[in-house]
Design an enzyme around this catalytic site. Structure first.
Site, PDB file in Angstrom:
ATOM      1  CG  HIS A  75      -3.271   3.169   2.201  1.00 46.68           C
ATOM      2  ND1 HIS A  75      -3.832   2.822   0.996  1.00 46.68           N
ATOM      3  CD2 HIS A  75      -3.262   2.035   2.947  1.00 46.68           C
ATOM      4  CE1 HIS A  75      -4.144   1.539   1.010  1.00 46.68           C
ATOM      5  NE2 HIS A  75      -3.811   1.037   2.189  1.00 46.68           N
ATOM      6  CG  ASN A 130      -6.516  -1.412   1.298  1.00 48.45           C
ATOM      7  OD1 ASN A 130      -5.815  -1.026   0.368  1.00 48.45           O
ATOM      8  ND2 ASN A 130      -6.021  -1.792   2.470  1.00 48.45           N
ATOM      9  CB  CYS A 167      -0.935   0.004   1.203  1.00 48.27           C
ATOM     10  SG  CYS A 167      -1.982  -1.436   1.245  1.00 48.27           S
TER      11      CYS A 167
END
Ligand code: ACO
Length: 343
Positions: free
Chosen positions: A270, A300, A130
């Site tokens: 994020h 996500n 990520c």
């Protein structure tokens, strides 16, 4: 959508001793397929209420058969290139941050490069989960400042749903697919990236991993039958580390730039979990009006989440000329980082 002309002329950039790198444009792309919480309720023992209250997610995009990572990466990149008003041949550096490449060899970045016609670029993949986009921007920043590159294309692109086990309710509700891209280039010295930091700690490797398919275990009938190519995550163990790491590294970049959380116009973390976003914002003292969140719509998307978010911020006019933007990420590895930028 209006893109500001922040791009410095070639001659002026060459003459300036200290140039900054900044984001000149962005783009994003998604598969059309969407998986809602109601869809997941029919697949695993979960509920819309649990997913919404524990993660903030309502739906996520899911690639269909025949769709692959570079397909969306190229679409997002083309938008960014057009909006920066440059030719693909002017891209010197092409970084594709991904943990879900098209294939083992060559790098997805090279496949994207060929598709775009960005033939002069050095193209490579970056594996930082990520945090991939933040890692990519940090590297591109240094290359531009060192005048090793004039234009860098940094992409975050993932088809995570290919590595999701739809019998594992702890992961299948979280991950989604998508791609985001940004063109970075030289900007005036008082704007662009003011500070950037990246870190990792491999002691957290087992908290989020997929062990099948590599050189250690290979791809065998046994690894496939045991689902070892699927992501396994100990999410609640990562939660606290994510909050702490993103908060600390955000404060570090702010300190480096002699700024405080009060100076931030927009916080773009994020999109891992709405509760993580809120906890980090709370610890930094950034009120909710300055926090961007789109996790409800996309879930996500790992390395794609921040460039997608930036593109949406521009489109919805959440970002204005010279706004101070703080981006931070945390992902498998563990990896984390932060970039502070004057837009
Ligand atoms: N539906 C219903 N119940 C569920 C679900 C679900 N989808 N998933 C888990 N549960 C249950 C668990 O079984 C557990 O039940 P129990 O108490 O009976 O044992 C209970 O809910 C609580 O489980 P936790 O794992 O403690 O739930 P938590 O509140 O921590 O939420 C989550 C889980 C969403 C994964 C959260 O921990 C998280 O977001 N962690 C951070 C993940 C992260 O940042 N990863 C790195 C970035 S991602 C990347 O790099 C690609």
């Amino acid at each position: 959508m209006r893109w500001p002309t922040k791009n410095l002329g070639k001659e002026r950039a060459r003459k300036m001793a200290n140039i900054n790198a900044g984001v000149l444009s962005t783009g994003r792309a998604f598969p059309e397929g969407v998986l809602t919480n109601a869809d997941l309720e029919m697949m695993v023992d979960t509920s819309d209420d649990w997913i919404t209250t524990r993660t903030g997610i309502k739906q996520r995009h899911k690639a269909g058969e025949g769709e692959y990572t570079s397909l969306f990466a190229v679409r997002a990149a083309r938008q960014a290139i057009e909006r920066a008003r440059i030719d693909p041949s002017e891209v010197d550096l092409l970084i594709c941050a991904t943990v879900t490449p098209d294939q083992l060899l060559p790098a997805t970045a090279c496949l994207i490069q060929a598709e775009l016609g960005a033939h002069r670029a050095a193209a490579f993949d970056l594996v930082a989960a990520c945090s991939g986009f933040i890692y990519g921007v940090t590297l591109a920043n240094q290359m531009i400042r060192a005048k090793q590159a004039r234009y860098a294309l940094v992409i975050g692109a993932e088809i995570l749903t290919r590595y999701v086990d739809y019998t594992d309710r702890t992961t299948c509700v979280i991950f989604g697919d998508g791609a985001g891209a940004a063109i970075l280039g030289p900007v005036e010295s008082e704007r662009g990236i003011l500070a950037a930091r990246i870190r990792s700690d491999g002691r957290f490797a087992e908290q989020l991993h997929a062990t099948g398919g590599g050189t250690r275990l290979g791809t065998t009938a046994q690894t496939l039958n045991s689902g070892l190519h699927f992501y396994k995550m100990r999410g609640n163990e990562l939660f606290k580390v994510a909050v702490r790491s993103m908060t600390d590294i955000s404060l570090e970049v702010l300190k480096e730039a002699n700024l405080t959380p009060d100076d931030i116009h927009l916080f773009v973390p994020h999109q891992a979990n709405q509760r993580i976003t809120e906890a980090v914002a709370d610890k930094l003292g950034v009120d909710s009006s300055r926090v961007f969140s789109n996790i409800a719509m996309h879930g996500n998307t790992s390395s794609a989440s921040i460039p997608i978010a930036l593109d949406e911020c521009v489109e919805t006019e959440r970002l204005h000329d010279r706004d101070l933007v703080l981006m931070t990420s945390f992902g498998g590895g563990a990896t984390w980082g932060a970039v502070l930028m004057r837009w």
